[in-house]
Write an enzyme that holds these catalytic residues in place. Structure first.
Site, PDB file in Angstrom:
ATOM      1  N   ASP A   4       0.866  -1.164   0.000  1.00  0.00           N
ATOM      2  CA  ASP A   4       0.000   0.000   0.000  1.00  0.00           C
ATOM      3  C   ASP A   4       0.917   1.232   0.000  1.00  0.00           C
ATOM      4  OD1 ASP A   4      -3.216   0.632   1.577  1.00  0.00           O
ATOM      5  OD2 ASP A   4      -2.062   1.786   0.107  1.00  0.00           O
TER       6      ASP A   4
HETATM    7  C1  GLC Z   1      -4.151   4.525  -0.221  1.00  0.00           C
HETATM    8  C2  GLC Z   1      -5.071   3.370   0.105  1.00  0.00           C
HETATM    9  C3  GLC Z   1      -5.119   2.327  -0.962  1.00  0.00           C
HETATM   10  C4  GLC Z   1      -4.950   2.996  -2.310  1.00  0.00           C
HETATM   11  C5  GLC Z   1      -3.529   3.516  -2.377  1.00  0.00           C
HETATM   12  C6  GLC Z   1      -3.244   4.253  -3.691  1.00  0.00           C
HETATM   13  O1  GLC Z   1      -3.463   4.937   0.927  1.00  0.00           O
HETATM   14  O2  GLC Z   1      -4.868   2.700   1.348  1.00  0.00           O
HETATM   15  O3  GLC Z   1      -6.369   1.648  -0.839  1.00  0.00           O
HETATM   16  O4  GLC Z   1      -5.186   2.069  -3.350  1.00  0.00           O
HETATM   17  O5  GLC Z   1      -3.227   4.356  -1.279  1.00  0.00           O
HETATM   18  O6  GLC Z   1      -4.010   5.411  -3.748  1.00  0.00           O
END
Ligand code: GLC
Length: 744
Positions: free
Chosen positions: A283
Site C-alpha cells: 500500500d
Molecule cells: C491509499 C489506500 C489504498 C490505495 C492507495 C493508492 O493509501 O490505502 O487503498 O489504493 O493508497 O491510492
C-alpha cells in the site's frame, strides 16, 4: 551498445515469432536481458510526479524520479491523469530507457472514474451481482479511455465497525455476500480478456484484516484470531483470487504482530498455499511505514523485510529503488526473489498487452460530461437499486400534486454524493436531489431551503472538514418552508468526505446542527420524509425515527444520485436495497453484526448473569439484510428436505401489494453444534434477487451442499461436520420461520 540492446529487446518481445510463444517464455526472454537494477526497477511504483506533457522536471524529488524513470528503474506509475500525460510518460519509458519496457498506469477506480456509481457499500446494498459487475466494467471502460490499465479495487475488507471510515469502500460485514461481490467486481474490471483495451487489472485489497482496525480507528492495530481470519476475513480474498484477480495489495496493519507488508507468513499463504501468481503491491508507503511500526530500524531494513516477504512492488516508499540491489549483493535478499517479482510484473504487462503495444490504452481518448456519459444511466439505475427504505408509514411514494418543501444540507448538494473515493472525478458534478425532483416532478409546488451551513471551510480529500455547530442562520427559512408545505423532505446526513480513508468517527450521529434542524421541522410539520446520505451506518435518535413518516437511506449515490432518489420518492421504481451491514442503536454496541456466536450465556434471564447491557438492548436499529419496498412481501414457513447429497430449502413468497417489487430473498443457515469451532446464530449462504408482480407468488428454491456449510478450522482446513442444521428463507437476518433437519 544501447541500440543493440534496444533492438534485441524489441525483437525478443514484439516479433511475430515471439508473440506466438507462451508468456512465460517471453517473460524470461526479457528477464535475461535485464540488469539487477532494471529488475528492481520493475518493483518500483511512483505517484505521478510531473506534468509529463511539459518539460522534464529539474531539481527535487521529481528530478530524481525522472532520472530513475530514464534509467529503467520504474515499473509503474499511479494517478497520472489524462491520456496525453500517460502517452508522454510511456514514451519516456519506451524510447529513452535501455530496454524500453512500458509502464503500468494504476489508479483508484473504486466506483467509477469520472462518472461515479454509488459508493461500493451502497452498490453492495443492491445485492445485484450483475449490476455490480457492470458498474465495475463501466469504470474500467471510462478509466482505460484515459490511458489507465490497473485499478486498486475491489477493496474486499470485511468490516463490522462503522466507526471505520473505509467501511464505505467494501461490501459490508458478511463474508458470503462479500465474496460474491468480490468475484463480480473482479469480473467487471478485468472482463473476459485482460488485454482488452477496455479492461483493466484489478487488485484485491487490503491483504489482510484491515477492516478489523481496533476501535474503528483507521491504520490502527489489528489483532484477530486465525479462526476469524479463515472464516470471515480471507474468504473474499480467496474468492477474488479464484475469480482471477491480477493483483493483490497488502495492508497497512500488523497481522500477528508483524506488519502485513513484511509478513512472510501472509505472503506464503497467498503465494504458496493459495497459489497466487499475480503481483502483490504494497500500500502507499507501507514499506517505509514499517519503521513507524517499530519493525524496521531504517528504510534499508524495511526494503529487506518487504522483499523477503515477497512484496513484489513498492508503492512510493522509494525503498526498493534505493536499497534492494545492494541487499541482493550483500546476500540479504536472494536474487531469485527479485527475479520472481520482476517476472510477475512483466507477466502482467504481457497479459495487459502493453509489451506488444505500449500505447494500446491511449487510442480511445475520450472526455464525457459525467451526467450524460455512456455510463450515466447504469450509475443511476444502480443508485436506485442501492437505496434502502428503512421506514414508510405509507407517505411514500409521493404524488405530483403535493406541495413539498425540500430542506436540509443535502437538498442541493452536488459534491457530497460523489463520496470520498472520487480521485479522478470533478467536484460538484453530481446531480442534486433538487435537480432530480425538478426532472421527475417539475419545480411547481416545491420550495427548497438548505438551512444552516453544514461545513465551515472547504473540504477535500487530504484534509478534515470543520463542521458548523454554532451558526444556526438559515434554520428559520427551513422551518418556514417546511411549515407551509404539505410534506417536508429532509435531506440530511454526513458529507461524502466524512467517510473513506482516514475518516474514522467516534459518533455515528448526524454531524453538526442536523438533529436540531429535524426537531425544529417536526414541531411545524407532521408529514416528514427523511432522506439520509451516508457512507456508513448512522444512528438516528429514537424521537426522530418515531416521528418521521419515512426514512430512505440514499448512501452516497454518485453522479446520478439526484434523479435516482427522486425517482424512488416519486414511485417511478420501488426501493429494493437491503443493508449489507448492521445499523446499531448505539456506538456502545460496536462491533454488532448478525453472524455472531451465541456465547455461553445467550439469555435472556431474570438474573443479570447473561450477555447483555444494563442500559439498552442487544438488538440493532436495523439488521443486516433489512430493507422495505413499496409493497408487502410475505414469506411462508421454510421447508427443507434431503435430496441425495444436498438439501432442498424452499419457501413460498408472495407480493401482496399493488406494485411490482424487486425482492432480495435471503437464505440463512445455522449449524447447531460444531466441534470444529462454534458457529454463528445465522450465516448467509445464498440469495436471489427476484421481481415479483402485484399478487405474484413464487416458490423460492435453494439447493444446499455440504460444502456451503463447511467450516474452516483455525488451521485453515475446511471441513463439513454432519449434525442438526436450521435454515431460513427470509427477507433479512432477523426474520423468517426456520426449518431444521439432521444432516447425516
Ligand atoms: C491509499 C489506500 C489504498 C490505495 C492507495 C493508492 O493509501 O490505502 O487503498 O489504493 O493508497 O491510492
Amino acid at each position: 551498445m544501447k541500440k543493440v540492446f534496444l533492438l534485441s529487446a524489441v525483437l525478443v518481445t514484439a516479433s511475430a515469432f515471439a508473440q506466438k510463444q507462451p508468456t512465460a517464455w517471453r517473460v524470461d526472454s526479457v528477464l535475461q536481458l535485464m540488469t539487477l537494477e532494471e529488475k528492481v526497477g520493475q518493483m518500483n511504483q511512483y505517484n505521478g510526479f510531473w506534468n509529463a506533457t511539459g518539460p522534464a522536471p529539474e531539481g527535487g524529488d521529481a528530478a530524481t524520479k525522472y532520472q530513475h524513470l530514464r534509467n529503467g528503474w520504474v515499473g509503474s506509475v499511479l494517478n497520472v491523469q489524462g491520456v496525453e500525460e500517460v502517452r508522454a510518460m510511456q514514451r519516456v519509458a519506451v524510447e529513452e530507457t535501455r530496454l524500453g519496457i512500458p509502464l503500468i498506469f494504476g489508479c483508484d477506480v473504486i466506483h467509477g472514474y469520472k462518472t461515479l456509481s454509488p459508493i461500493p457499500l451502497a452498490e453492495a446494498a443492491s445485492w445485484d451481482l450483475e449490476a455490480i459487475a457492470k458498474s465495475a466494467h463501466n469504470g474500467a471502460e471510462e478509466a482505460t479511455s484515459y490511458g489507465l490499465n490497473w485499478t486498486f479495487a475491489p477493496m474486499v475488507d470485511i468490516s463490522r465497525d462503522p466507526r471505520w471510515g473505509r467501511i464505505m469502500e467494501g461490501a459490508g460485514e458478511d463474508p458470503y455476500l462479500g465474496s460474491r461481490i468480490a468475484e463480480a467486481r473482479v469480473r467487471g474490471f478485468q472482463g473476459e480478456q485482460l488485454n482488452d483495451p477496455r479492461s483493466m487489472a484489478a487488485c484485491a485489497k487490503h491483504f489482510a484484516g484491515y477492516g478489523f482496525s481496533e476501535a474503528g480507528r483507521d491504520y490502527n492495530t489489528v489483532d484477530v484470531s486465525d479462526y476469524t481470519l479463515y472464516n470471515v476475513i480471507y474468504p473474499p480474498f480467496q474468492a477474488a483470487k479464484k475469480a482471477g484477480v491480477a493483483t493483490f495489495m497488502n495492508s497497512f496493519n500488523t497481522m500477528n504482530g508483524i506488519p502485513a507488508t513484511g509478513n512472510q507468513a501472509l505472503a506464503e499463504l497467498l503465494k504458496e498455499d493459495w497459489g497466487f501468481e499475480g503481483v502483490l503491491v504494497s500500500d502507499w508507503g507501507s514499506v517505509g511505514e514499517m519503521i513507524a511500526h517499530g519493525y524496521a530500524r531504517n528504510l534499508k531494513e524495511a526494503a529487506e523485510q518487504a522483499a523477503n516477504a515477497r512484496c513484489d512492488m513498492d508503492m512510493e516508499s522509494l525503498a526498493y529503488v534505493q536499497f534492494l540491489a545492494s541487499l541482493v549483493r550483500e546476500g540479504k535478499v536472494s536474487e531469485s526473489l527479485v527475479d520472481d517479482a520482476a517476472r510477475r510484473v512483466l507477466k502482467l504487462k504481457f497479459d495487459l498487452g502493453l509489451m506488444d503495444d505500449p500505447y494500446r490504452y491511449c487510442n480511445r481518448p475520450g472526455s464525457w460530461e459525467p451526467t450524460t456519459s455512456p455510463w450515466a444511466a447504469d450509475a443511476q439505475e444502480l443508485a436506485e437499486k442501492s437505496a434502502v427504505l428503512l421506514k414508510n408509514n405509507g407517505i411514500l411514494p409521493l404524488v405530483k400534486k403535493q406541495a413539498i418543501a425540500l430542506v436540509g444540507p443535502m437538498a442541493q448538494e452536488k459534491n457530497s454524493p460523489l463520496g470520498n473515493w472520487r480521485v479522478s472525478s470533478d467536484d460538484f458534478t453530481a446531480l442534486s436531489l433538487y435537480e432530480g425532483l425538478v426532472q421527475v416532478r417539475g419545480e411547481k409546488r416545491m420550495t427548497v431551503a438548505s438551512g444552516p451551513v453544514f461545513l465551515k471551510g472547504p473540504i477535500s480529500f487530504p484534509f478534515e472538514a470543520e463542521i458548523n455547530t454554532t451558526d444556526t442562520s438559515g434554520m428559520h427559512a427551513v422551518v418556514k418552508a417546511a411549515g407551509e408545505a404539505e410534506i417536508a423532505i429532509l435531506a440530511v446526513g454526513e458529507h461524502g468526505f466524512h467517510s473513506g480513508e482516514a475518516r474514522s468517527r467516534m459518533s455515528l450521529h448526524l454531524p453538526g446542527l442536523q438533529e436540531q434542524l429535524i426537531r425544529e421541522v417536526l414541531k411545524v410539520q407532521e408529514h416528514v420524509v427523511l432522506v439520509l446520505y451516508a457512507g456508513r451506518p448512522m444512528i438516528l435518535p429514537d424521537d426522530i425515527t418515531e416521528q418521521v413518516d419515512a426514512i430512505l437511506l440514499a448512501w452516497q449515490p454518485g453522479t446520478m444520485g439526484g434523479p435516482a432518489i427522486a425517482n424512488l420518492l416519486m414511485g417511478k421504481r420501488s426501493p429494493s436495497g437491503r443493508l449489507p451491514v448492521t445499523f446499531p442503536r448505539s456506538e456502545g454496541q460496536i462491533p454488532l453484526y448478525y453472524g455472531a456466536y451465541t456465547t455461553g450465556r445467550p439469555g435472556p434471564s431474570d438474573a443479570v448473569f447473561w450477555s447483555h447491557y444494563g442500559d439498552g438492548p442487544n438488538t440493532p436499529a436495523y439488521p443486516f439484510g433489512y430493507g422495505l419496498t413499496y409493497s408487502t412481501v410475505t414469506y411462508a414457513a421454510t421447508q427443507v428436505k434431503q435430496m441425495g447429497d444436498s438439501m432442498a430449502v424452499t419457501a413460498l413468497v408472495k407480493n401482496e401489494g399493488k406494485v411490482a417489487v424487486d425482492e432480495v430473498v435471503q437464505l440463512y443457515a445455522r449449524d447447531h453444534h460444531s466441534r470444529l469451532g462454534v458457529q454463528p446464530v445465522r450465516r448467509l449462504i445464498g440469495f436471489q434477487r427476484v421481481t415479483l408482480k402485484p399478487g405474484e407468488e413464487r416458490m423460492m428454491t435453494f439447493s444446499v451442499t455440504a460444502d456451503q456449510l463447511s467450516v474452516a478450522t483455525s488451521e485453515g482446513e475446511r471441513m463439513f461436520e454432519p449434525g442438526t442444521f436450521s435454515f431460513w428463507v427470509a427477507p433479512h437476518s432477523a426474520a423468517g420461520t426456520s426449518a431444521s433437519i439432521d444432516w447425516k
